[in-house]
Scaffold this motif. Structure first.
Motif, mmCIF file in Angstrom:
data_model
loop_
_atom_site.group_PDB
_atom_site.id
_atom_site.type_symbol
_atom_site.label_atom_id
_atom_site.label_comp_id
_atom_site.label_asym_id
_atom_site.label_seq_id
_atom_site.Cartn_x
_atom_site.Cartn_y
_atom_site.Cartn_z
ATOM 1 N N LYS A 84 3.252 0.670 3.169
ATOM 2 C CA LYS A 84 3.148 -0.596 3.898
ATOM 3 C C LYS A 84 3.711 -1.721 3.045
ATOM 4 O O LYS A 84 3.293 -1.907 1.895
ATOM 5 C CB LYS A 84 1.689 -0.891 4.260
ATOM 6 C CG LYS A 84 1.500 -2.171 5.056
ATOM 7 C CD LYS A 84 0.035 -2.410 5.387
ATOM 8 C CE LYS A 84 -0.156 -3.662 6.213
ATOM 9 N NZ LYS A 84 0.295 -4.896 5.509
ATOM 10 N N SER B 299 8.241 7.325 11.335
ATOM 11 C CA SER B 299 8.004 6.114 12.116
ATOM 12 C C SER B 299 9.198 5.180 11.955
ATOM 13 O O SER B 299 9.668 4.955 10.838
ATOM 14 C CB SER B 299 6.730 5.411 11.642
ATOM 15 O OG SER B 299 6.894 4.951 10.310
ATOM 16 N N SER C 160 6.493 5.487 7.472
ATOM 17 C CA SER C 160 5.731 6.714 7.233
ATOM 18 C C SER C 160 6.537 7.900 7.742
ATOM 19 O O SER C 160 7.336 7.770 8.673
ATOM 20 C CB SER C 160 4.363 6.657 7.933
ATOM 21 O OG SER C 160 4.519 6.585 9.335
ATOM 22 N N TYR C 161 6.345 9.053 7.091
ATOM 23 C CA TYR C 161 7.053 10.247 7.522
ATOM 24 C C TYR C 161 6.324 11.478 7.004
ATOM 25 O O TYR C 161 5.461 11.383 6.118
ATOM 26 C CB TYR C 161 8.504 10.245 7.047
ATOM 27 C CG TYR C 161 8.699 10.231 5.542
ATOM 28 C CD1 TYR C 161 8.687 11.416 4.796
ATOM 29 C CD2 TYR C 161 8.923 9.037 4.856
ATOM 30 C CE1 TYR C 161 8.882 11.406 3.419
ATOM 31 C CE2 TYR C 161 9.124 9.012 3.482
ATOM 32 C CZ TYR C 161 9.098 10.200 2.773
ATOM 33 O OH TYR C 161 9.285 10.188 1.410
ATOM 34 N N GLN C 162 6.690 12.641 7.538
ATOM 35 C CA GLN C 162 6.135 13.896 7.051
ATOM 36 C C GLN C 162 7.089 15.039 7.382
ATOM 37 O O GLN C 162 7.897 14.953 8.306
ATOM 38 C CB GLN C 162 4.754 14.166 7.632
ATOM 39 C CG GLN C 162 4.705 14.389 9.139
ATOM 40 C CD GLN C 162 3.291 14.629 9.613
ATOM 41 O OE1 GLN C 162 2.392 13.826 9.387
ATOM 42 N NE2 GLN C 162 3.081 15.756 10.282
ATOM 43 N N SER D 227 6.756 -1.431 7.548
ATOM 44 C CA SER D 227 6.088 -0.215 7.052
ATOM 45 C C SER D 227 6.962 0.994 7.357
ATOM 46 O O SER D 227 7.878 0.933 8.181
ATOM 47 C CB SER D 227 4.706 -0.046 7.697
ATOM 48 O OG SER D 227 4.828 0.091 9.106
ATOM 49 N N GLU E 65 3.177 14.208 3.255
ATOM 50 C CA GLU E 65 2.935 12.994 4.038
ATOM 51 C C GLU E 65 3.176 11.769 3.164
ATOM 52 O O GLU E 65 2.752 11.731 2.011
ATOM 53 C CB GLU E 65 1.506 12.968 4.579
ATOM 54 C CG GLU E 65 1.209 14.091 5.564
ATOM 55 C CD GLU E 65 -0.212 14.030 6.105
ATOM 56 O OE1 GLU E 65 -0.867 12.977 5.929
ATOM 57 O OE2 GLU E 65 -0.659 15.036 6.696
ATOM 58 N N ASN F 225 -3.245 7.484 -3.697
ATOM 59 C CA ASN F 225 -3.509 6.336 -2.833
ATOM 60 C C ASN F 225 -3.614 5.072 -3.668
ATOM 61 O O ASN F 225 -4.280 5.066 -4.710
ATOM 62 C CB ASN F 225 -4.821 6.524 -2.057
ATOM 63 C CG ASN F 225 -4.704 7.537 -0.949
ATOM 64 O OD1 ASN F 225 -4.249 7.228 0.147
ATOM 65 N ND2 ASN F 225 -5.108 8.766 -1.241
ATOM 66 N N GLN G 265 0.833 -1.199 0.000
ATOM 67 C CA GLN G 265 0.000 0.000 0.000
ATOM 68 C C GLN G 265 0.871 1.255 0.000
ATOM 69 O O GLN G 265 1.999 1.239 0.505
ATOM 70 C CB GLN G 265 -0.910 0.026 1.242
ATOM 71 C CG GLN G 265 -1.904 -1.119 1.304
ATOM 72 C CD GLN G 265 -2.716 -1.096 2.590
ATOM 73 O OE1 GLN G 265 -2.550 -0.235 3.448
ATOM 74 N NE2 GLN G 265 -3.617 -2.056 2.724
ATOM 75 N N LYS H 291 3.142 7.411 3.424
ATOM 76 C CA LYS H 291 2.851 6.186 4.174
ATOM 77 C C LYS H 291 2.979 4.995 3.235
ATOM 78 O O LYS H 291 2.281 4.926 2.219
ATOM 79 C CB LYS H 291 1.434 6.227 4.762
ATOM 80 C CG LYS H 291 1.214 7.316 5.808
ATOM 81 C CD LYS H 291 -0.212 7.296 6.334
ATOM 82 C CE LYS H 291 -0.432 8.405 7.353
ATOM 83 N NZ LYS H 291 -1.839 8.408 7.864
#
Length: 342
Positions: free
Chosen positions: A98, A120, A105-107, A103, A94, A20, A7, A96
């Motif tokens: 997976k 993360s 994720s960052y921003q 996984s 942003e 997405n 994802q 994300k």
């Protein structure tokens, strides 16, 4: 099970203001007109995957945020990582992603310079070596790319080029190789009618045909050099079942027949070994060939069609070609020809 991206969600990532995808396949084709963000999408995935592979590798104790920020800056060639944030938005970038085994994720905002504000920490690092094959071949630029990064430390060739030339420096191994890799190398050898090798003594690449005639790499066609890159990576052990392969404009410098045989090789690597592949293309031949591959069974080739209005179409090529400007242009040219003939 091999590592694979399952994802992805992007917000304000360069030209991709909102993206997405909840399900990727073994082979993932990304199409769209110029300026829709195809290469940006490929590089966003690559920079994240490579950061996860470098995290906790060997004795390296660098935090994932430091690794990621450095990778983003050198992959996108920006003075500060905040320059990657979409210009049209005042909100944060942003990301994300997976994978089936981890996984990330960052921003960060436009004001970010060399640090990712929020990231993360992956539960575990990613195994394997992933690779990005740019549209332009690198063999004739090999020493220039290494000098620009190892010595000069200057922008010009981003990390997709630099990582690739470092991987190509590894000599082919004489040990046991994957059967699919060995079979794929035979396909490559037939397509380029020989092989490309690196002379470590003089630091130069050369092409040798099946008659053992030797040529300098500068006198070798762009298409031969591009396909030979994959041959080298299959031979030297850099790629394995945990790798993810990213190919930008796979059709670049290749005859349609060579493109089709190249995609047959990709089909074997992806669907027989489970190595995930992401491809961008402008070519009708690429779409048509992947449609034929997709007819074997459902959910082995996903098509992601990017549009100027940020409305992304995602479909299984098993169900047929999606509506897109590549197909529309082909049909329009055919109709114009029929009008002239009739």
């Amino acid at each position: 099970m091999s590592y694979r991206i399952e994802q992805l969600a992007l917000k304000n990532f360069g030209k991709l203001e909102n993206f997405n995808c909840d399900e990727f396949s073994n082979i993932n084709l990304i199409i769209g007109e110029n300026g829709t963000g195809k290469t940006f999408l490929l590089k966003s995935l690559y920079s994240a995957v490579k950061s996860m592979e470098e995290y906790k590798r060997g004795d390296d104790i660098s935090p994932i945020g430091d690794i990621l920020a450095e990778k983003l800056r050198w992959t996108f060639q920006v003075d500060k990582i905040g320059d990657i944030v979409s210009r049209a938005s005042d909100d944060s970038l942003e990301f994300k992603m997976k994978l089936n085994k981890s996984s990330l994720s960052y921003q960060f905002t436009k004001s970010a310079t060399s640090r990712v504000s929020t990231v993360s920490t992956p539960t575990n690092s990613k195994e394997g070596n992933s690779i990005f094959i740019p549209a332009k071949e690198v063999l004739s630029l090999f020493s220039i790319i290494l000098k620009s990064r190892d010595i000069d430390k200057t922008f010009g060739f981003d990390d997709t080029y630099y990582d690739l030339v470092k991987a190509l420096r590894i000599s082919p191994s004489r040990g046991r190789n994957f059967t699919v890799f060995a079979d794929s190398r035979k396909v490559v050898g037939n397509v380029i009618d020989g092989r490309v090798d690196y002379d470590e003594n003089c630091g130069k690449w050369y092409y040798k045909n099946k008659k053992n005639q030797k040529f300098s790499i500068g006198a070798t066609s762009e298409g031969v050099k591009k396909i030979a890159i994959m041959d080298r990576l299959l031979a030297n052990g850099y790629l394995n079942t945990d790798s993810i392969i990213f190919i930008d404009e796979i059709e670049s410098a290749l005859h349609p027949q060579a493109v089709c045989r190249f995609l047959d090789m990709i089909d074997s690597i992806a669907n027989d070994m489970g190595i995930q592949v992401f491809i961008t293309s402008h070519s009708y031949f690429v779409i048509k060939k992947l449609c034929l591959i997709a007819l074997k069974r459902e959910n082995i080739v996903k098509c992601i069609s990017l549009n100027q209005d940020n409305k992304t179409q995602i479909c299984d090529l098993h169900d047929g070609m999606p509506d897109n400007s590549i197909i529309d242009t082909s049909i329009r040219l055919y109709e114009e020809e029929m009008e002239e003939v009739l």
